[in-house]
Scaffold this motif. Structure first.
Motif, short mmCIF file in Angstrom:
data_model
loop_
_atom_site.label_atom_id
_atom_site.label_comp_id
_atom_site.label_asym_id
_atom_site.label_seq_id
_atom_site.Cartn_x
_atom_site.Cartn_y
_atom_site.Cartn_z
N ALA A 216 12.60 -8.08 -2.35
CA ALA A 216 11.60 -8.64 -1.73
C ALA A 216 10.31 -8.59 -2.70
O ALA A 216 10.13 -7.36 -3.13
CB ALA A 216 11.29 -7.99 -0.41
N TYR A 217 9.39 -9.40 -2.70
CA TYR A 217 8.28 -9.41 -3.55
C TYR A 217 7.36 -8.20 -3.36
O TYR A 217 6.53 -7.82 -4.01
CB TYR A 217 7.41 -10.76 -3.58
CG TYR A 217 6.64 -11.02 -2.58
CD1 TYR A 217 5.45 -10.85 -2.25
CD2 TYR A 217 7.27 -11.69 -1.17
CE1 TYR A 217 4.52 -11.02 -1.25
CE2 TYR A 217 6.42 -11.98 -0.35
CZ TYR A 217 5.27 -11.72 -0.19
OH TYR A 217 4.48 -11.85 0.82
N ASP A 218 7.21 -7.89 -1.97
CA ASP A 218 6.26 -6.89 -1.25
C ASP A 218 7.20 -5.69 -1.04
O ASP A 218 6.67 -5.05 -0.16
CB ASP A 218 5.68 -7.31 -0.26
CG ASP A 218 6.44 -7.69 0.94
OD1 ASP A 218 7.92 -8.08 0.99
OD2 ASP A 218 6.28 -8.01 2.32
N ARG A 219 8.07 -5.38 -1.46
CA ARG A 219 8.99 -4.40 -1.15
C ARG A 219 8.24 -2.91 -1.44
O ARG A 219 8.71 -1.77 -0.60
CB ARG A 219 10.20 -4.14 -1.97
CG ARG A 219 10.41 -4.15 -3.56
CD ARG A 219 11.91 -4.27 -3.98
NE ARG A 219 11.81 -4.16 -5.25
CZ ARG A 219 11.65 -5.14 -6.14
NH1 ARG A 219 11.48 -6.32 -5.58
NH2 ARG A 219 11.69 -5.19 -7.43
N LEU A 220 7.40 -2.78 -2.50
CA LEU A 220 6.73 -1.83 -2.76
C LEU A 220 5.79 -1.12 -1.32
O LEU A 220 5.63 -0.27 -1.12
CB LEU A 220 6.06 -1.82 -4.11
CG LEU A 220 5.55 -0.62 -4.78
CD1 LEU A 220 6.78 0.27 -4.92
CD2 LEU A 220 4.95 -0.74 -6.14
N GLU A 221 4.99 -2.46 -1.09
CA GLU A 221 4.02 -2.07 -0.10
C GLU A 221 4.84 -1.74 1.37
O GLU A 221 4.48 -0.84 2.18
CB GLU A 221 3.28 -3.25 0.45
CG GLU A 221 2.13 -3.24 1.26
CD GLU A 221 1.19 -4.28 1.50
OE1 GLU A 221 0.02 -4.06 1.85
OE2 GLU A 221 1.50 -5.38 0.80
N ARG A 222 6.09 -2.26 1.61
CA ARG A 222 6.84 -2.02 2.76
C ARG A 222 7.48 -0.32 2.75
O ARG A 222 7.17 0.27 3.66
CB ARG A 222 7.96 -2.85 2.74
CG ARG A 222 7.75 -4.32 3.07
CD ARG A 222 9.08 -5.16 3.19
NE ARG A 222 8.68 -6.49 3.23
CZ ARG A 222 9.87 -7.54 3.53
NH1 ARG A 222 10.90 -7.05 3.42
NH2 ARG A 222 9.66 -8.68 4.01
N PHE A 223 7.69 -0.25 1.44
CA PHE A 223 8.03 1.14 1.31
C PHE A 223 6.96 2.12 1.41
O PHE A 223 7.34 3.42 2.17
CB PHE A 223 8.38 1.30 -0.17
CG PHE A 223 8.60 2.69 -0.78
CD1 PHE A 223 9.94 3.34 -0.34
CD2 PHE A 223 7.93 3.49 -1.40
CE1 PHE A 223 10.20 4.87 -0.66
CE2 PHE A 223 8.21 4.78 -1.78
CZ PHE A 223 9.32 5.47 -1.54
N LEU A 224 5.86 1.94 1.14
CA LEU A 224 4.89 3.04 1.40
C LEU A 224 4.61 2.84 2.96
O LEU A 224 4.32 3.87 3.73
CB LEU A 224 3.48 2.34 0.63
CG LEU A 224 3.59 2.49 -0.71
CD1 LEU A 224 2.14 1.94 -1.42
CD2 LEU A 224 3.72 3.90 -1.25
#
Length: 333
Positions: A216-224
């Motif tokens: 997912a392109y926003d997986r880093l923000e989701r992770f946070l």
């Protein structure tokens, strides 16, 4: 005896010279009139063809005349090479071409003061107005720079601190960090500064989205968010809809609008091209929005299998000022 009067009038040949001289003067003067008329905004101000022909040879003082009164030119079109707005909207980093060299400086948008700023070809990203993540090219060590003091603090990839995947203490390390920043411009990268920063900074680290499982392109923000990690979002350099610091207005590609009524407050900058002005962000007090181009527009823009651009036309960095009535606090009845 009859006396004949002498005719002192110009002979036909002399009148012919004057006729053609007048027309030659007009013929030679029209290009100058056309050129200066464009330079000072009398006509053709939105024509890419005229921009490509004339704008880089026009007097420097004339560029702002080619835009509406509510627009200020921050960086001239023919000298703009690159720029980046700080998160607060107080500073604009500018790379400006001068002859065969490139000048780099920080423009203070409160005072219009220019401060020379050069990192010797290293890339950087604003974390705050004062703290920068510096990516050193040619195999050097990356670092955090405090631009007000010139001090440098080491930073390394999290994989250098912990040998195996993100489960190896990443969440705990992020919770322990003093500051966490999400950089959207640097391939989705998280920067974490240690709790004892800046006194002891050997535990500063960063990592990008390739370190997190998934696609997912926003997986880093989701992770946070999923791990309840507080972070500061550093948005993209070019954005679509940007809400003003007051929360009352939104800057879009085609102008500034009221969030309450949806009405246009500031008209966008027209240009004869499929490529459009992009929002860079707001000045810190919400008095103006900053615009520039992501890709320069083209005199001829043709789409075959892929878009093809012929004759790119440089564009400036612009400040669209908000009318005073939208800046004044609304008094209660």
């Amino acid at each position: 005896m009859k006396t004949e009067k002498t005719d002192y009038s110009n002979p036909p040949k002399s009148r012919g010279y004057r006729f053609w001289l007048t027309r030659l003067t007009i013929l030679l003067g029209l290009p100058l009139l056309f050129y200066y008329g464009y330079c000072w905004g009398l006509w053709g101000r939105n024509s890419l063809l005229l921009q490509s022909l004339f704008q880089c040879s026009c007097p420097a003082a004339s560029e702002e005349w080619r835009y509406p009164e509510y627009v200020d030119v921050l960086v001239p079109a023919c000298r703009h090479f690159n720029s980046r707005l700080s998160p607060s909207g107080r500073l604009l980093y500018v790379q400006e071409t001068e002859s065969k060299s490139v000048a780099t400086y920080l423009l203070n948008l409160e005072t219009n003061e220019k401060t020379p700023f050069n990192l010797n070809d290293s890339g950087f990203f604003f974390l705050t107005d004062d703290l920068l993540l510096v990516i050193v090219h040619n195999g050097g060590d990356d670092y955090i720079l405090d631009r007000t003091t010139g001090l440098q603090f080491p930073i390394q990839r999290f994989s250098s601190l912990r040998s195996s995947g993100y489960n190896n203490g990443l969440v705990e390390a992020l919770h322990e960090a003093k500051f966490v920043f999400l950089l959207n411009d640097y391939g989705d990268t998280v920067v974490a500064l240690s709790p004892d920063f800046p006194a002891f900074s050997d535990r500063n680290f960063y990592f990008n989205d390739s370190y997190i499982p998934g696609d997912a392109y926003d997986r880093l923000e989701r992770f946070l968010k999923e791990n309840n990690i507080a972070y500061v979002n550093i948005p993209f350099s070019f954005q679509n809809d940007v809400i003003s610091p007051t929360g009352k207005l939104v800057a879009r590609e085609d102008g500034v609008y009221s969030l309450e009524t949806g009405q246009e407050v500031v008209e966008g900058i027209p240009l004869s091209s499929r490529r459009i002005w992009r929002v860079r962000g707001w000045i810190h007090d919400g008095s103006a929005a900053i615009y520039s181009y992501f890709l320069e527009p083209c005199v001829i823009d043709v789409t075959f299998l892929d878009p093809v651009c012929f004759f790119e036309v440089p564009q400036p960095v612009l400040k669209l000022k908000v009318p005073e009535e939208y800046l004044m606090p609304i008094s209660s009845p």
